[in-house]
Design a protein around this motif. Structure first.
Motif, PDB file in Angstrom:
ATOM      1  N   SER A 150      -3.716   9.568  -6.513  1.00 49.46           N
ATOM      2  CA  SER A 150      -3.448  10.546  -7.555  1.00 49.46           C
ATOM      3  C   SER A 150      -4.628  11.489  -7.758  1.00 49.46           C
ATOM      4  O   SER A 150      -4.457  12.701  -7.885  1.00 49.46           O
ATOM      5  N   TYR A 151      -5.824  10.942  -7.782  1.00 46.37           N
ATOM      6  CA  TYR A 151      -7.017  11.765  -7.999  1.00 46.37           C
ATOM      7  C   TYR A 151      -7.205  12.771  -6.858  1.00 46.37           C
ATOM      8  O   TYR A 151      -7.399  13.968  -7.096  1.00 46.37           O
ATOM      9  N   ILE A 152      -7.129  12.294  -5.635  1.00 44.14           N
ATOM     10  CA  ILE A 152      -7.351  13.171  -4.473  1.00 44.14           C
ATOM     11  C   ILE A 152      -6.250  14.233  -4.391  1.00 44.14           C
ATOM     12  O   ILE A 152      -6.534  15.429  -4.220  1.00 44.14           O
ATOM     13  N   LEU A 153      -4.993  13.824  -4.507  1.00 45.46           N
ATOM     14  CA  LEU A 153      -3.894  14.802  -4.402  1.00 45.46           C
ATOM     15  C   LEU A 153      -3.914  15.798  -5.556  1.00 45.46           C
ATOM     16  O   LEU A 153      -3.657  16.986  -5.346  1.00 45.46           O
ATOM     17  N   SER A 154      -4.234  15.340  -6.769  1.00 42.18           N
ATOM     18  CA  SER A 154      -4.315  16.268  -7.898  1.00 42.18           C
ATOM     19  C   SER A 154      -5.426  17.286  -7.678  1.00 42.18           C
ATOM     20  O   SER A 154      -5.271  18.474  -7.992  1.00 42.18           O
ATOM     21  N   TRP A 210       3.547  10.500  -6.796  1.00 35.60           N
ATOM     22  CA  TRP A 210       4.427  10.935  -7.875  1.00 35.60           C
ATOM     23  C   TRP A 210       3.645  11.258  -9.133  1.00 35.60           C
ATOM     24  O   TRP A 210       4.013  12.169  -9.883  1.00 35.60           O
ATOM     25  N   ALA A 211       2.569  10.512  -9.394  1.00 38.96           N
ATOM     26  CA  ALA A 211       1.736  10.802 -10.571  1.00 38.96           C
ATOM     27  C   ALA A 211       1.088  12.178 -10.454  1.00 38.96           C
ATOM     28  O   ALA A 211       1.040  12.939 -11.429  1.00 38.96           O
ATOM     29  N   SER A 212       0.586  12.506  -9.258  1.00 43.12           N
ATOM     30  CA  SER A 212      -0.039  13.824  -9.091  1.00 43.12           C
ATOM     31  C   SER A 212       1.000  14.937  -9.167  1.00 43.12           C
ATOM     32  O   SER A 212       0.724  16.014  -9.714  1.00 43.12           O
ATOM     33  N   LEU A 213       2.189  14.688  -8.669  1.00 43.39           N
ATOM     34  CA  LEU A 213       3.261  15.678  -8.783  1.00 43.39           C
ATOM     35  C   LEU A 213       3.667  15.864 -10.247  1.00 43.39           C
ATOM     36  O   LEU A 213       3.891  16.991 -10.703  1.00 43.39           O
ATOM     37  N   GLY A 214       3.714  14.768 -10.998  1.00 40.08           N
ATOM     38  CA  GLY A 214       4.039  14.856 -12.416  1.00 40.08           C
ATOM     39  C   GLY A 214       3.002  15.647 -13.194  1.00 40.08           C
ATOM     40  O   GLY A 214       3.340  16.464 -14.051  1.00 40.08           O
ATOM     41  N   SER A 215       1.727  15.437 -12.875  1.00 36.12           N
ATOM     42  CA  SER A 215       0.694  16.205 -13.576  1.00 36.12           C
ATOM     43  C   SER A 215       0.757  17.679 -13.199  1.00 36.12           C
ATOM     44  O   SER A 215       0.493  18.554 -14.032  1.00 36.12           O
ATOM     45  N   THR A 216       1.138  17.964 -11.968  1.00 40.59           N
ATOM     46  CA  THR A 216       1.294  19.356 -11.542  1.00 40.59           C
ATOM     47  C   THR A 216       2.429  20.022 -12.315  1.00 40.59           C
ATOM     48  O   THR A 216       2.295  21.162 -12.780  1.00 40.59           O
ATOM     49  N   LEU A 217       3.534  19.316 -12.470  1.00 37.41           N
ATOM     50  CA  LEU A 217       4.657  19.868 -13.232  1.00 37.41           C
ATOM     51  C   LEU A 217       4.271  20.071 -14.695  1.00 37.41           C
ATOM     52  O   LEU A 217       4.682  21.054 -15.326  1.00 37.41           O
ATOM     53  N   GLY A 218       3.458  19.161 -15.237  1.00 36.67           N
ATOM     54  CA  GLY A 218       2.984  19.332 -16.605  1.00 36.67           C
ATOM     55  C   GLY A 218       2.117  20.566 -16.751  1.00 36.67           C
ATOM     56  O   GLY A 218       2.222  21.302 -17.732  1.00 36.67           O
ATOM     57  N   LYS A 219       1.251  20.795 -15.767  1.00 41.38           N
ATOM     58  CA  LYS A 219       0.402  21.991 -15.822  1.00 41.38           C
ATOM     59  C   LYS A 219       1.237  23.259 -15.658  1.00 41.38           C
ATOM     60  O   LYS A 219       0.993  24.259 -16.332  1.00 41.38           O
ATOM     61  N   LEU A 220       2.229  23.210 -14.767  1.00 38.40           N
ATOM     62  CA  LEU A 220       3.102  24.378 -14.588  1.00 38.40           C
ATOM     63  C   LEU A 220       3.878  24.689 -15.860  1.00 38.40           C
ATOM     64  O   LEU A 220       4.130  25.860 -16.173  1.00 38.40           O
ATOM     65  N   SER A 221       4.258  23.656 -16.629  1.00 36.31           N
ATOM     66  CA  SER A 221       5.023  23.896 -17.852  1.00 36.31           C
ATOM     67  C   SER A 221       4.185  24.591 -18.919  1.00 36.31           C
ATOM     68  O   SER A 221       4.731  25.199 -19.838  1.00 36.31           O
ATOM     69  N   GLY A 222       2.869  24.517 -18.793  1.00 36.26           N
ATOM     70  CA  GLY A 222       2.004  25.205 -19.728  1.00 36.26           C
ATOM     71  C   GLY A 222       1.436  26.504 -19.201  1.00 36.26           C
ATOM     72  O   GLY A 222       0.583  27.120 -19.836  1.00 36.26           O
ATOM     73  N   ILE A 251       0.833  -1.209   0.000  1.00 38.28           N
ATOM     74  CA  ILE A 251       0.000   0.000   0.000  1.00 38.28           C
ATOM     75  C   ILE A 251       0.865   1.254   0.000  1.00 38.28           C
ATOM     76  O   ILE A 251       0.553   2.233  -0.678  1.00 38.28           O
ATOM     77  N   TYR A 252       1.973   1.209   0.733  1.00 40.58           N
ATOM     78  CA  TYR A 252       2.873   2.351   0.776  1.00 40.58           C
ATOM     79  C   TYR A 252       3.439   2.649  -0.617  1.00 40.58           C
ATOM     80  O   TYR A 252       3.482   3.803  -1.050  1.00 40.58           O
ATOM     81  N   GLU A 253       3.876   1.611  -1.326  1.00 37.72           N
ATOM     82  CA  GLU A 253       4.412   1.794  -2.678  1.00 37.72           C
ATOM     83  C   GLU A 253       3.331   2.312  -3.628  1.00 37.72           C
ATOM     84  O   GLU A 253       3.585   3.180  -4.457  1.00 37.72           O
ATOM     85  N   ALA A 254       2.108   1.797  -3.516  1.00 39.50           N
ATOM     86  CA  ALA A 254       1.010   2.257  -4.374  1.00 39.50           C
ATOM     87  C   ALA A 254       0.662   3.712  -4.057  1.00 39.50           C
ATOM     88  O   ALA A 254       0.367   4.495  -4.965  1.00 39.50           O
ATOM     89  N   PHE A 255       0.694   4.077  -2.771  1.00 39.19           N
ATOM     90  CA  PHE A 255       0.451   5.466  -2.392  1.00 39.19           C
ATOM     91  C   PHE A 255       1.512   6.375  -3.000  1.00 39.19           C
ATOM     92  O   PHE A 255       1.198   7.444  -3.537  1.00 39.19           O
TER      93      PHE A 255
END
Length: 118
Positions: free
Chosen positions: A74-78, A11-23, A2-6
């Motif tokens: 990912s959904y909640i953190l995003s 990291w997925a939500s952080l990656g999407s945030t960086l993608g949004k910041l790049s635009g 569960i820790y690894e899945a969390f």
């Protein structure tokens, strides 16, 4: 597991945030260097998330729990990042859906008690 899945969801939500910041023009401006840097870090962060997701799949008995945990995280953190960092609105429906996701996450992640054979 569960820790690894969390962590994969984190990291997925952080990656999407960086993608949004790049635009975002107010962050990047006219600088291609900042744009390339943000996109490069996004790819690295998403790769790191995939690493954690694969480790959670390896540790799990089936693929359902890691998938649900990482997707829900990912959904909640995003959503929370969108609300607090990007000033996006969240309706009551979104919050109700987030609570249902957390409830489902708790049901999927709970340990199972196997019945004893008589």
């Amino acid at each position: 597991m569960i820790y690894e899945a969390f962590l994969a969801g984190f990291w997925a939500s952080l990656g999407s945030t960086l993608g949004k910041l790049s635009g975002t023009e107010s962050v990047v401006g006219n600088s291609y260097a900042i744009w390339v840097l943000l996109l490069t870090v996004m790819v690295v962060v998403n790769t790191w998330g995939c690493r954690h997701y694969l480790r959670s799949l390896d540790a799990a008995a089936n693929s359902v729990a890691p998938t649900v945990v990482s997707a829900a995280t990912s959904y909640i953190l995003s959503g929370l990042i969108g609300i607090f960092l990007f000033d996006e609105g969240a309706s009551v429906t979104w919050w109700a859906g987030a609570m249902l996701i957390i409830l489902g996450l708790a049901l999927v992640a709970r340990p199972r008690n196997k019945p004893k054979d008589a």
